[in-house]
Design a protein around this motif. Sequence first.
Motif, PDB file in Angstrom:
ATOM      1  N   HIS A 296       0.833  -1.202   0.000  1.00  0.00           N
ATOM      2  CA  HIS A 296       0.000   0.000   0.000  1.00  0.00           C
ATOM      3  C   HIS A 296       0.868   1.253   0.000  1.00  0.00           C
ATOM      4  CE1 HIS A 296       0.432   1.347   4.280  1.00  0.00           C
ATOM      5  NE2 HIS A 296       0.828   0.097   4.422  1.00  0.00           N
ATOM      6  N   TYR A 297       0.242   2.334  -0.457  1.00  0.00           N
ATOM      7  CA  TYR A 297       0.888   3.640  -0.538  1.00  0.00           C
ATOM      8  C   TYR A 297       0.154   4.686   0.299  1.00  0.00           C
ATOM      9  CZ  TYR A 297       3.305   1.573  -4.528  1.00  0.00           C
ATOM     10  OH  TYR A 297       4.051   0.743  -5.346  1.00  0.00           O
ATOM     11  N   ASP A 298      -1.101   4.422   0.623  1.00  0.00           N
ATOM     12  CA  ASP A 298      -1.926   5.376   1.352  1.00  0.00           C
ATOM     13  C   ASP A 298      -1.961   5.018   2.830  1.00  0.00           C
ATOM     14  OD1 ASP A 298      -2.332   6.445  -1.155  1.00  0.00           O
ATOM     15  OD2 ASP A 298      -4.281   5.475  -1.434  1.00  0.00           O
ATOM     16  N   ARG A 299      -2.549   5.893   3.621  1.00  0.00           N
ATOM     17  CA  ARG A 299      -2.478   5.757   5.081  1.00  0.00           C
ATOM     18  C   ARG A 299      -3.851   5.932   5.714  1.00  0.00           C
ATOM     19  NH1 ARG A 299       1.549   7.045   9.003  1.00  0.00           N
ATOM     20  NH2 ARG A 299       2.967   7.658   7.322  1.00  0.00           N
ATOM     21  N   ILE A 300      -4.144   5.090   6.694  1.00  0.00           N
ATOM     22  CA  ILE A 300      -5.258   5.371   7.597  1.00  0.00           C
ATOM     23  C   ILE A 300      -4.683   6.285   8.672  1.00  0.00           C
ATOM     24  CG2 ILE A 300      -6.946   4.402   9.201  1.00  0.00           C
ATOM     25  CD1 ILE A 300      -6.740   1.773   7.573  1.00  0.00           C
TER      26      ILE A 300
ATOM     27  N   ALA B  31     -13.063   3.578  17.897  1.00  0.00           N
ATOM     28  CA  ALA B  31     -12.474   2.370  17.316  1.00  0.00           C
ATOM     29  C   ALA B  31     -11.394   1.817  18.235  1.00  0.00           C
ATOM     30  CB  ALA B  31     -11.886   2.671  15.944  1.00  0.00           C
ATOM     31  N   GLN B  32     -11.240   0.500  18.220  1.00  0.00           N
ATOM     32  CA  GLN B  32     -10.199  -0.150  19.003  1.00  0.00           C
ATOM     33  C   GLN B  32      -9.027  -0.502  18.104  1.00  0.00           C
ATOM     34  OE1 GLN B  32     -11.469  -3.407  21.453  1.00  0.00           O
ATOM     35  NE2 GLN B  32      -9.389  -4.095  21.898  1.00  0.00           N
ATOM     36  N   LEU B  33      -7.861   0.071  18.387  1.00  0.00           N
ATOM     37  CA  LEU B  33      -6.649  -0.254  17.637  1.00  0.00           C
ATOM     38  C   LEU B  33      -6.183  -1.648  18.024  1.00  0.00           C
ATOM     39  CD1 LEU B  33      -4.336   0.653  15.738  1.00  0.00           C
ATOM     40  CD2 LEU B  33      -3.149   1.507  17.770  1.00  0.00           C
ATOM     41  N   LEU B  34      -5.883  -2.473  17.004  1.00  0.00           N
ATOM     42  CA  LEU B  34      -5.516  -3.855  17.250  1.00  0.00           C
ATOM     43  C   LEU B  34      -4.090  -4.190  16.823  1.00  0.00           C
ATOM     44  CD1 LEU B  34      -8.836  -5.459  15.979  1.00  0.00           C
ATOM     45  CD2 LEU B  34      -8.152  -5.134  18.369  1.00  0.00           C
ATOM     46  N   ALA B  35      -3.547  -3.484  15.824  1.00  0.00           N
ATOM     47  CA  ALA B  35      -2.209  -3.821  15.334  1.00  0.00           C
ATOM     48  C   ALA B  35      -1.555  -2.598  14.708  1.00  0.00           C
ATOM     49  CB  ALA B  35      -2.272  -4.956  14.309  1.00  0.00           C
ATOM     50  N   SER B  36      -0.208  -2.550  14.859  1.00  0.00           N
ATOM     51  CA  SER B  36       0.581  -1.449  14.307  1.00  0.00           C
ATOM     52  C   SER B  36       1.879  -2.000  13.737  1.00  0.00           C
ATOM     53  CB  SER B  36       0.922  -0.415  15.396  1.00  0.00           C
ATOM     54  OG  SER B  36      -0.234   0.109  16.003  1.00  0.00           O
ATOM     55  N   SER B  37       2.483  -1.242  12.800  1.00  0.00           N
ATOM     56  CA  SER B  37       3.825  -1.545  12.316  1.00  0.00           C
ATOM     57  C   SER B  37       4.723  -0.359  12.604  1.00  0.00           C
ATOM     58  CB  SER B  37       3.817  -1.843  10.813  1.00  0.00           C
ATOM     59  OG  SER B  37       3.539  -0.669  10.057  1.00  0.00           O
ATOM     60  N   ASP B  38       6.011  -0.504  12.317  1.00  0.00           N
ATOM     61  CA  ASP B  38       6.953   0.587  12.580  1.00  0.00           C
ATOM     62  C   ASP B  38       6.597   1.838  11.783  1.00  0.00           C
ATOM     63  OD1 ASP B  38       8.361  -1.030  14.313  1.00  0.00           O
ATOM     64  OD2 ASP B  38       9.863  -1.621  12.824  1.00  0.00           O
TER      65      ASP B  38
ATOM     66  N   TYR C 160       3.488   2.394  10.050  1.00  0.00           N
ATOM     67  CA  TYR C 160       2.067   2.767  10.014  1.00  0.00           C
ATOM     68  C   TYR C 160       1.383   2.267  11.280  1.00  0.00           C
ATOM     69  CZ  TYR C 160       2.593   4.070   5.125  1.00  0.00           C
ATOM     70  OH  TYR C 160       2.987   4.682   3.954  1.00  0.00           O
ATOM     71  N   GLU C 161       0.895   3.210  12.065  1.00  0.00           N
ATOM     72  CA  GLU C 161       0.309   2.841  13.359  1.00  0.00           C
ATOM     73  C   GLU C 161      -0.986   2.051  13.192  1.00  0.00           C
ATOM     74  OE1 GLU C 161      -1.377   4.876  17.477  1.00  0.00           O
ATOM     75  OE2 GLU C 161      -0.847   6.151  15.772  1.00  0.00           O
ATOM     76  N   ASN C 162      -1.844   2.478  12.286  1.00  0.00           N
ATOM     77  CA  ASN C 162      -3.196   1.929  12.213  1.00  0.00           C
ATOM     78  C   ASN C 162      -3.275   0.787  11.204  1.00  0.00           C
ATOM     79  OD1 ASN C 162      -4.166   3.878  14.101  1.00  0.00           O
ATOM     80  ND2 ASN C 162      -4.217   5.386  12.445  1.00  0.00           N
ATOM     81  N   GLN C 163      -2.768  -0.367  11.605  1.00  0.00           N
ATOM     82  CA  GLN C 163      -2.722  -1.528  10.715  1.00  0.00           C
ATOM     83  C   GLN C 163      -3.974  -2.403  10.832  1.00  0.00           C
ATOM     84  OE1 GLN C 163      -0.754  -2.614   8.377  1.00  0.00           O
ATOM     85  NE2 GLN C 163       1.115  -1.404   8.537  1.00  0.00           N
TER      86      GLN C 163
END
Length: 251
Positions: free
Chosen positions: A141-145, A152-159, A161-164
Amino acid sequence: MRPTVLVVQPDPRVGLDRFEAWLRQLGVDLDVVRPYDDEVVPEVGVHDGIIVLGGYMNALDDERYLWLASIRALIRAAAATDVPTLGICLGGQLVADALGGQVTVGDGPSEIGAVRLDLTDTDDDPLFCESGPSILVAEHHYDRIARLPDGAQLLASSDRYENQAFRVGRAVWGVQFHPEVSPGRFERWVADSRTAAPDDADRLTAAFADLVANDALIESDSAVLARRFADVVRTHRHARASASVGAGAER
């Protein structure tokens, strides 16, 4: 009867791939609608769950893809009625946008290849509760949430992109990654990216090689999510059927 999931496929190049066999083996039937081929996105109705797939367009490109508004309307109706819904990549961005979050286009570096996600607050989440503290996923992907919907409940993040991954309400999920994709289909996406950005060819080639090397783990982690989503869909169907029987008995 087997539960049926409505699959909204915005792009012919981004299909169900591995999810198709997994879900059918798990006892779930699939009803695929293709808005790119002038098929109408239905309203929430007889389906026991919804999957919105990815695509090459961006989530805000309504001028070129008028039916994006219909997908958002479907997502909002699903959230209002607790119909289990999974938005994947573009689909996850549409979930965020439809329910009051924010999506930004071309914001930051692309995230392509095998990426490890850190999971948080997933013990009670019906989709991610068996996934452990981290999972390895396929990203393209190139775009971002940029901002999640309120509540909303955040469930997963990467280095990068926070909102995975996130959940809104009881049963609507958005994920930025591609749990459905196989290396064969991913290779075609990378080939398209190399054509569009030849200066980035070496990085893309290396990213694909890394994904192939890690595919056994990616596939294993993704299969768990498919199984859990099928479980959620079956539970929803059973609850709806029980409510219908109860309402009939009261008449």
